[in-house]
Design an enzyme around this catalytic site. Structure first.
Site, PDB file in Angstrom:
ATOM      1  N   LYS A   1      24.984  79.878  36.365  1.00 11.72           N
ATOM      2  CA  LYS A   1      23.693  79.197  36.404  1.00 11.72           C
ATOM      3  C   LYS A   1      22.967  79.223  35.067  1.00 11.72           C
ATOM      4  O   LYS A   1      22.289  78.257  34.697  1.00 11.72           O
ATOM      5  CB  LYS A   1      22.826  79.824  37.495  1.00 11.72           C
ATOM      6  CG  LYS A   1      23.293  79.507  38.906  1.00 11.72           C
ATOM      7  CD  LYS A   1      22.366  80.113  39.928  1.00 11.72           C
ATOM      8  CE  LYS A   1      22.689  79.635  41.331  1.00 11.72           C
ATOM      9  NZ  LYS A   1      24.035  79.979  41.776  1.00 11.72           N
TER      10      LYS A   1
ATOM     11  N   GLU B   1      13.823  83.070  38.108  1.00  8.38           N
ATOM     12  CA  GLU B   1      13.326  81.705  38.165  1.00  8.38           C
ATOM     13  C   GLU B   1      11.963  81.684  38.849  1.00  8.38           C
ATOM     14  O   GLU B   1      11.724  82.446  39.801  1.00  8.38           O
ATOM     15  CB  GLU B   1      14.302  80.853  38.984  1.00  8.38           C
ATOM     16  CG  GLU B   1      14.390  79.424  38.597  1.00  8.38           C
ATOM     17  CD  GLU B   1      15.536  78.742  39.348  1.00  8.38           C
ATOM     18  OE1 GLU B   1      15.457  78.647  40.583  1.00  8.38           O
ATOM     19  OE2 GLU B   1      16.502  78.322  38.693  1.00  8.38           O
TER      20      GLU B   1
ATOM     21  N   HIS C   1      17.206  80.864  52.705  1.00  6.62           N
ATOM     22  CA  HIS C   1      17.900  80.112  51.653  1.00  6.62           C
ATOM     23  C   HIS C   1      19.185  79.457  52.132  1.00  6.62           C
ATOM     24  O   HIS C   1      19.938  78.909  51.331  1.00  6.62           O
ATOM     25  CB  HIS C   1      18.197  81.003  50.441  1.00  6.62           C
ATOM     26  CG  HIS C   1      16.976  81.657  49.860  1.00  6.62           C
ATOM     27  ND1 HIS C   1      15.952  80.935  49.304  1.00  6.62           N
ATOM     28  CD2 HIS C   1      16.606  82.962  49.785  1.00  6.62           C
ATOM     29  CE1 HIS C   1      15.007  81.769  48.885  1.00  6.62           C
ATOM     30  NE2 HIS C   1      15.373  82.996  49.166  1.00  6.62           N
TER      31      HIS C   1
ATOM     32  N   ARG D   1      31.929  70.609  43.982  1.00  3.45           N
ATOM     33  CA  ARG D   1      32.795  70.461  45.152  1.00  3.45           C
ATOM     34  C   ARG D   1      32.125  69.510  46.130  1.00  3.45           C
ATOM     35  O   ARG D   1      31.014  69.043  45.899  1.00  3.45           O
ATOM     36  CB  ARG D   1      32.997  71.819  45.833  1.00  3.45           C
ATOM     37  CG  ARG D   1      31.663  72.506  46.154  1.00  3.45           C
ATOM     38  CD  ARG D   1      31.835  73.748  46.990  1.00  3.45           C
ATOM     39  NE  ARG D   1      30.640  74.558  47.046  1.00  3.45           N
ATOM     40  CZ  ARG D   1      29.587  74.328  47.811  1.00  3.45           C
ATOM     41  NH1 ARG D   1      29.552  73.244  48.567  1.00  3.45           N
ATOM     42  NH2 ARG D   1      28.547  75.143  47.816  1.00  3.45           N
TER      43      ARG D   1
END
Length: 613
Positions: A116, A200, A235, A297
């Site tokens: 990330k 974040e 999440h 994907r």
């Protein structure tokens, strides 16, 4: 076109790939573990190869064994599905090195987007807007804490190599940061073998918007519009839809253009998804939507995109892997109607969504909506894999059409005796905010108990089922856990219920079997009462029982230690999820029967807490 294909996956996605491959005349090869020897995808494929024991790390995650299976079966190509090895660049390279066709992006693209922090740096360089945060190499707890303090709470701690909601923790204040960091790093190490994290900013009114992109080996990249995956629990996506509610043409054009730019930045080939986080406090606006990550994907939720575009994305994957150009240009792609998908999980909302396992003695999802599943009646839900057992996808002219179709289909779902979240999904679809398109990632957490389905069937459903059991005698109502009157006694999922009849004696003599009650997405069993059928009592206050089969991954206390109410005692892992068990009250650990790494069965006594004098 590829002539033979090995699917390096299981369950519903393996079945989904087999259906398209069969339509294209491609021979299919399934792989399976011990637990999946009789699985539906094994029986659907033209050939099947055993690849190891039940745990995924000894079978579906062993790349060399999968490549050997391809060679043994004569397969020309490998499709990884999603999950398992689908985003493993080393495995993708090994497939290519073995002379096989990899149905997926180039390994260098997977690597570019797999971490990330590096992916965000690449996106910044490409001019794609990203969420504010810390991507640095200094991973000391002190530096990470300082960066979180500087960004301002709430923040998200995210595993650098994470995905699918794994390795992610929301932290609301500085006091909770250290524990959340340790938990995130432990899960990251277990799931991805990489403890690195990034910090974040947590968006206060977040919408999860993602764009389906597709590239071919001829330099073409297109998007197939956006999906909204904002309805999430911890999440994890629960309900997804396309297009996104409230998305205007100008914002859609900006977000989809950014997604194409992101894919082009890594020379992307095949199916991929660019995920964005939107601050929707003032609606969806192009200047308040930021890149989060790319999934290299096919996504679980790809059917909603297929529904609104009329395209088969697995067919696109196979054609692109065969060297063909994309089947459509950007100008050929349009949005028709609205589609909504719900993920049906083997889990019990009444028990904190703990996974549920066992044989599907009754399983019927109807025929009114698209159902993608890897199980059928008689299949076994094991503790070794993800608890998702099916996806239901509705497509209508309008969002309301799709919502009603899906809610109706889930309302009539029959899943027994394995517990499912179908009733919870019905409540979510019928929630006024969701019905109005007012969705954000915090909706489920805010509503909490308000989205829990009823604990018992309605009086009408219950008495109708009792009538089926007891014969034609008229009914006069029921009572839960009541003293018997002139009534027939039944067990409703192990709980005694008295149901009054006009002629109780005749009714009791007629009760000889059992019947299922399905209502609101839930299924109950109503059975004759017998003394031997009464449920066993609990282990008593202070007994810490395993709520499911699983593996103990951490023990936080020692025998004889003093504990306080709510203190974490140990952590279990089952079906790719962590579950913490805590002290029910202040006391002493009088008994401890668990150790890290040990396997436990459902109901096992793991510890016992005695109240302090």
């Amino acid at each position: 076109m590829i002539q033979s294909l090995l699917i390096a996956n299981r369950g519903e996605i393996a079945c989904r790939i087999i259906r398209t491959a069969r339509a294209l005349g491609i021979r299919t090869v399934a792989v399976y573990s011990d637990a999946d020897a009789d699985a539906l995808h094994v029986r659907m494929a033209d050939e099947a190869v055993h690849i190891g024991p039940s745990p995924a790390r000894e079978s579906y995650l062993v790349g060399d064994r999968i490549i050997d299976a391809a060679h043994e079966s004569g397969a020309e190509a490998i499709h990884p599905g999603y999950g398992f090895l689908s985003e493993n660049a080393d495995f993708a390279q090994s497939v290519l090195d073995a002379g096989l066709v990899w149905v997926g992006p180039n390994p260098h693209s997977i690597r570019a987007m797999g971490l990330k922090d590096a992916a965000k740096e690449r996106m910044i360089a490409a001019g794609v807007p990203v969420t504010p945060g810390y991507l640095g190499a200094d991973q000391s707890p002190e530096r990470l804490r300082a960066e979180a303090d500087a960004i301002g709470y709430p923040v998200l701690i995210k595993a650098v190599a994470g995905g699918g909601g794994k390795g992610m923790r929301q932290v609301d204040d500085a006091a909770a940061f250290a524990d959340a960091l340790q938990s995130c790093q432990r899960e990251a190490a277990s799931s991805f073998g990489d403890v690195r994290v990034l910090i974040e900013k947590y968006i206060q009114s977040p919408r999860h918007i993602e764009v389906q992109v597709f590239g071919d080996r001829h330099g073409q990249v297109v998007h197939l519009f956006e999906r909204d995956c904002s309805l999430q629990r911890r999440h994890q996506k629960v309900i997804e839809e396309a297009p996104a509610p409230g998305m205007d043409d100008a914002t859609r054009a900006a977000v989809c253009a950014a997604a194409v730019k992101a894919a082009q930045a890594v020379d992307y080939v095949g199916a991929g998804t660019i995920e964005f986080i939107a601050d929707a406090s003032e609606g969806l606006r192009a200047d308040r939507i930021w890149f989060m990550e790319m999934n290299t994907r096919l996504q679980v939720e790809h059917p909603v995109t297929e529904a609104i575009t009329g395209q088969d994305l697995v067919e696109w994957q196979l054609r692109v892997a065969s060297g063909e150009p994309l089947p459509c240009t950007q100008a050929d792609l349009t949005i028709t109607g609205h589609a909504i998908e719900a993920r049906l999980y083997a889990e019990d909302p009444a028990k904190g969504f703990l996974p549920s396992i066992g044989t599907l003695e009754a399983f019927d999802l109807g025929e009114d909506v698209r159902v993608d599943t890897g199980v059928e009646q008689g299949s076994v839900i094991s503790p070794f894999y993800d608890p998702m057992i099916a996806k239901l996808i509705a497509h209508g002219e309008t969002r309301e059409d799709a919502r009603e179709q899906l809610a109706d289909a889930l309302d009539e779902a029959v899943v027994w005796p394995v517990r499912s979240n179908a009733g919870f999904l019905v409540e979510a679809l019928d929630h006024p905010d969701f019905a109005a398109g007012r969705v954000d990632t915090g909706l489920i957490a805010r509503e909490g108990a308000g989205l829990m389905p009823p604990a018992y069937p309605s009086e009408e459903a219950l008495t109708a089922a009792a009538a089926e059991l007891a014969g034609p005698a008229p009914l006069a109502g029921f009572r839960l856990n009541a003293a018997p009157r002139r009534a027939a006694r039944f067990l409703l999922d192990g709980q005694a219920i008295d149901i009054d009849f006009t002629d109780a004696e005749d009714a009791e003599e007629a009760v000889t079997t059992s019947v299922l009650i399905s209502e609101g997405g839930q299924t109950w069993a109503l059975a004759p009462f017998r003394a031997s059928g009464a449920a066993a009592g609990g282990a008593g206050d202070g007994a810490i029982l395993s709520p499911m089969p699983g593996r103990v991954i951490a023990v936080e206390v020692d025998a004889g230690a003093s504990v306080t109410k709510g203190q974490k005692l140990l952590t279990l892992e089952a079906m790719k999820m962590e579950h913490s068990l805590v002290a029910p009250f202040d006391g002493i650990v009088a008994e401890l029967n668990a150790e890290a790494g040990g396997q436990v069965t459902e109901g096992a006594l793991l510890a016992r807490i005695e109240a302090a004098d």
